[in-house]
Design a protein around this motif. Structure first.
Motif, PDB file in Angstrom:
ATOM      1  N   SER A 197       0.755  -1.181   0.038  1.00 23.02           N
ATOM      2  CA  SER A 197      -0.079  -0.029  -0.064  1.00 23.02           C
ATOM      3  C   SER A 197       0.858   1.315   0.028  1.00 23.02           C
ATOM      4  N   GLY A 198       0.192   2.429  -0.465  1.00 18.84           N
ATOM      5  CA  GLY A 198       0.757   3.710  -0.515  1.00 18.84           C
ATOM      6  C   GLY A 198       2.127   3.523  -1.594  1.00 18.84           C
ATOM      7  N   SER A 199       2.322   2.715  -2.127  1.00 20.95           N
ATOM      8  CA  SER A 199       3.367   2.813  -2.975  1.00 20.95           C
ATOM      9  C   SER A 199       3.442   3.441  -4.387  1.00 20.95           C
ATOM     10  N   VAL A 200       4.412   3.789  -5.016  1.00 18.20           N
ATOM     11  CA  VAL A 200       4.592   4.129  -6.658  1.00 18.20           C
ATOM     12  C   VAL A 200       5.234   3.123  -7.490  1.00 18.20           C
ATOM     13  N   VAL A 201       4.718   2.914  -8.500  1.00 15.53           N
ATOM     14  CA  VAL A 201       5.362   2.311  -9.731  1.00 15.53           C
ATOM     15  C   VAL A 201       5.855   2.976 -10.739  1.00 15.53           C
ATOM     16  N   ALA A 202       7.215   2.993 -10.792  1.00 11.79           N
ATOM     17  CA  ALA A 202       7.568   4.211 -11.738  1.00 11.79           C
ATOM     18  C   ALA A 202       7.227   3.738 -13.440  1.00 11.79           C
ATOM     19  N   ALA A 203       7.151   4.713 -14.329  1.00  7.14           N
ATOM     20  CA  ALA A 203       7.004   4.556 -15.641  1.00  7.14           C
ATOM     21  C   ALA A 203       7.663   3.403 -16.397  1.00  7.14           C
ATOM     22  N   HIS A 204       7.041   2.533 -17.086  1.00  9.43           N
ATOM     23  CA  HIS A 204       7.900   1.530 -17.838  1.00  9.43           C
ATOM     24  C   HIS A 204       8.587   0.288 -17.042  1.00  9.43           C
ATOM     25  N   SER A 205       8.062   0.234 -15.819  1.00  8.77           N
ATOM     26  CA  SER A 205       8.618  -0.816 -14.909  1.00  8.77           C
ATOM     27  C   SER A 205       8.048  -2.191 -15.303  1.00  8.77           C
ATOM     28  N   ILE A 206       8.905  -3.064 -15.130  1.00  3.97           N
ATOM     29  CA  ILE A 206       8.208  -4.690 -15.100  1.00  3.97           C
ATOM     30  C   ILE A 206       8.405  -5.210 -13.837  1.00  3.97           C
ATOM     31  N   VAL A 207       7.213  -5.558 -13.263  1.00  7.33           N
ATOM     32  CA  VAL A 207       7.301  -5.961 -11.851  1.00  7.33           C
ATOM     33  C   VAL A 207       7.094  -7.428 -12.212  1.00  7.33           C
ATOM     34  N   THR A 208       8.040  -8.256 -11.430  1.00  2.16           N
ATOM     35  CA  THR A 208       8.187  -9.637 -11.601  1.00  2.16           C
ATOM     36  C   THR A 208       8.010 -10.482 -10.185  1.00  2.16           C
ATOM     37  N   ARG A 209       7.693  -9.489  -9.123  1.00  3.38           N
ATOM     38  CA  ARG A 209       7.892 -10.292  -7.712  1.00  3.38           C
ATOM     39  C   ARG A 209       7.256  -9.685  -6.692  1.00  3.38           C
ATOM     40  N   LYS A 210       7.100 -10.113  -5.607  1.00  5.93           N
ATOM     41  CA  LYS A 210       6.284  -9.469  -4.353  1.00  5.93           C
ATOM     42  C   LYS A 210       7.338  -8.447  -3.825  1.00  5.93           C
ATOM     43  N   PHE A 211       6.743  -7.352  -3.487  1.00  6.54           N
ATOM     44  CA  PHE A 211       7.547  -6.543  -2.512  1.00  6.54           C
ATOM     45  C   PHE A 211       6.526  -6.368  -1.200  1.00  6.54           C
ATOM     46  N   ASP A 212       7.425  -6.187  -0.033  1.00  5.31           N
ATOM     47  CA  ASP A 212       6.665  -6.272   1.143  1.00  5.31           C
ATOM     48  C   ASP A 212       6.421  -5.115   1.844  1.00  5.31           C
ATOM     49  N   THR A 213       7.419  -4.276   1.841  1.00  6.30           N
ATOM     50  CA  THR A 213       7.448  -2.826   2.716  1.00  6.30           C
ATOM     51  C   THR A 213       6.362  -1.891   2.052  1.00  6.30           C
ATOM     52  N   PRO A 214       5.630  -1.275   2.799  1.00  8.25           N
ATOM     53  CA  PRO A 214       4.423  -0.150   2.286  1.00  8.25           C
ATOM     54  C   PRO A 214       5.519   0.994   2.055  1.00  8.25           C
TER      55      PRO A 214
END
Ligand SMILES: CC(C)(COP(=O)(O)OP(=O)(O)OC[C@H]1O[C@@H](n2cnc3c(N)ncnc32)[C@H](O)[C@@H]1OP(=O)(O)O)[C@@H](O)C(=O)NCCC(=O)NCCS
Length: 209
Positions: free
Chosen positions: A170-187
């Motif tokens: 929660s509360g996070s930002v995903v930058a433009a053109h990113s490719i997300v392949t896994r789990k991130f844990d920290t909000p």
């Protein structure tokens, strides 16, 4: 709204803030599927849903804005076997600014987008690679499909691709053109790049009220 239902026991329920004939195209080939809109849909964008599967549900909560377009495909890719038991939930007040596409092409996967998320355009979510890869020795599959989870209040920049297993806290930002392949844990992080990695901690993108 065009609804083509070629199956049995499918239920489709929608409310648009301003009803227009061209706002939604829904095609279902399969049985026991449910599409439910728990509030009104806002914005001028188009909603396209294709379900070639059975036992699936798509729940759209209240206050969702579709400014340009939202595409949801629950259907096998290529010559794959029919999907079943997939679920999509889009929580309250999610804002689809551009066009986003959610694809679930294998069984038993889900995509959840949490309350208050803001999505730019050109964003894709794919719970499956669409083609299996096998270990040469064991002949076991090495790239199983997996669900995607976006927690509440996440801002997703343009042209991001979420692959199987993607999980954004929660509360996070995903930058433009990113490719997300896994789990991130920290909000409250920013992730960026290919593959996406944490580039900032302890941030927020919404104004404090
Ligand atoms: C995520 C974002 C908000 C971060 O902005 P910021 O807080 O000013 O961060 P910075 O520019 O300082 O970048 C921090 C680091 O992440 C990297 N980074 C930022 N965006 C990146 C991206 N899209 N891809 C890869 N790396 C990126 C920077 O190179 C920098 O790396 P460094 O510390 O090694 O130098 C911004 O880069 C972004 O992607 N905005 C999305 C814009 C958009 O799509 N808007 C659509 C309208 S809703």
């Amino acid at each position: 709204m065009a609804i083509i239902d070629n199956g049995n026991n499918n239920s489709v329920h929608f409310k648009f803030h301003e009803y227009k004939e061209t706002r939604a195209n829904i095609t279902i080939n399969g049985d026991n599927n449910k599409i439910d809109c728990l509030g009104q849909l806002y914005g001028n964008g188009k909603l396209n849903i294709t379900i070639t599967a059975s036992g699936c549900s798509i729940i759209l909560e209240s206050g969702i804005i579709i400014n340009r377009g939202l595409n949801i495909y629950i259907a096998p890719s290529g010559g794959g076997t029919p999907s079943k038991d997939c679920n999509v939930t889009i929580a309250k007040d999610v804002f689809f600014n551009g066009v986003s596409t959610l694809t679930l092409s294998e069984s038993n996967n889900r995509i959840d987008i949490g309350e208050g998320c803001l999505l730019a355009g050109g964003i894709t979510f794919s719970t499956s690679d669409s083609h299996p890869i096998y270990d040469l020795d064991s002949n076991l599959r090495v790239n199983p499909s997996a669900s995607i989870f976006i927690d509440a209040n996440v801002w997703i920049g343009s042209n991001v691709h979420f692959l199987k297993k993607a999980y954004i806290p929660s509360g996070s930002v995903v930058a433009a053109h990113s490719i997300v392949t896994r789990k991130f844990d920290t909000p409250n992080i920013a992730v960026a790049g290919n593959p996406a990695k944490v580039v900032k901690h302890n941030i927020r993108w919404q104004k404090k009220v």
